[in-house]
Write a protein that holds these residues in place. Structure first.
Motif, mmCIF file in Angstrom:
data_model
loop_
_atom_site.group_PDB
_atom_site.id
_atom_site.type_symbol
_atom_site.label_atom_id
_atom_site.label_comp_id
_atom_site.label_asym_id
_atom_site.label_seq_id
_atom_site.Cartn_x
_atom_site.Cartn_y
_atom_site.Cartn_z
ATOM 1 N N LEU A 1 -3.692 -8.723 15.999
ATOM 2 C CA LEU A 1 -3.333 -7.881 14.865
ATOM 3 C C LEU A 1 -1.845 -7.967 14.570
ATOM 4 N N SER B 1 -0.906 -11.268 12.982
ATOM 5 C CA SER B 1 -1.424 -11.329 11.617
ATOM 6 C C SER B 1 -0.572 -10.512 10.662
ATOM 7 N N ILE B 2 -0.127 -9.346 11.084
ATOM 8 C CA ILE B 2 0.744 -8.521 10.243
ATOM 9 C C ILE B 2 2.096 -9.207 10.069
ATOM 10 N N ALA C 1 1.899 -11.997 7.679
ATOM 11 C CA ALA C 1 1.367 -11.614 6.358
ATOM 12 C C ALA C 1 0.065 -12.346 6.082
ATOM 13 N N PRO D 1 -6.198 -9.367 6.287
ATOM 14 C CA PRO D 1 -6.691 -8.437 7.305
ATOM 15 C C PRO D 1 -8.130 -8.725 7.733
ATOM 16 N N ARG E 1 -7.679 -12.975 9.111
ATOM 17 C CA ARG E 1 -6.400 -13.195 9.792
ATOM 18 C C ARG E 1 -5.935 -14.649 9.719
ATOM 19 N N TYR F 1 6.692 -6.522 3.525
ATOM 20 C CA TYR F 1 6.012 -5.868 4.637
ATOM 21 C C TYR F 1 5.557 -4.452 4.296
ATOM 22 N N VAL G 1 2.194 -5.380 3.023
ATOM 23 C CA VAL G 1 1.334 -5.807 4.133
ATOM 24 C C VAL G 1 0.836 -4.588 4.906
ATOM 25 N N LEU G 2 1.748 -3.695 5.272
ATOM 26 C CA LEU G 2 1.356 -2.506 6.032
ATOM 27 C C LEU G 2 0.445 -1.593 5.218
ATOM 28 N N TYR H 1 -3.029 -3.269 5.205
ATOM 29 C CA TYR H 1 -3.673 -3.143 6.515
ATOM 30 C C TYR H 1 -4.077 -1.700 6.809
ATOM 31 N N TYR I 1 -11.357 -6.548 10.158
ATOM 32 C CA TYR I 1 -11.375 -7.873 10.778
ATOM 33 C C TYR I 1 -12.796 -8.287 11.120
#
Length: 123
Positions: free
Chosen positions: A5, A8-9, A12, A15, A18, A106, A109-110, A113, A120
């Motif tokens: 995880l 992957s974060i 970028a 989700p 991945r 980000y 991205v956050l 997610y 996933y």
């Protein structure tokens, strides 16, 4: 082999699988810097679950900016005995300009997610 995880974060990535990139351009490109792909190029996951989905990412970006300002002001206070106002201002402007691309990306991205319904699936 699936990615973790955190990797992957940090990369970028999608989700769901991945593997696929969330963004069409690299972090170093200033053109279309924060444009998120419509779908994952690998698994086809929809990165735009609803219109204007990423407006909420502004709150995460704001938190990044506040953390950056507090950190830079604290650092100046620790390192310089009698700091001047121009030191604070120039440090905050410089760091914001330098880190703006990463903070914009980000935050999205956050947000994706944390709030999307993409989960996933190991293929």
């Amino acid at each position: 082999m699936s990615k973790s995880l955190g990797i992957s974060i940090a990369g970028a990535r999608c989700p769901q699988c991945r593997e696929g990139n969330l963004f069409s351009v690299s972090l170093l490109s200033y053109q279309k810097l924060s444009d998120v792909n419509k779908t994952c190029p690998v698994c086809g996951a929809n990165f735009h679950p609803e219109p204007d989905f990423y407006y909420g990412a502004m709150y995460i970006s704001y938190a990044f900016s506040v953390a950056l300002v507090i950190t830079s002001l604290t650092t100046i206070n620790v390192l310089v005995s009698a700091p001047k106002l121009w030191m604070y201002l120039s440090m905050v402007v410089f760091l914001n300009a330098l880190l703006l691309p990463a903070m914009l990306r980000y935050s999205k991205v956050l947000y994706l997610y944390g709030l999307s319904k993409l989960k996933y699936r190991g293929y």
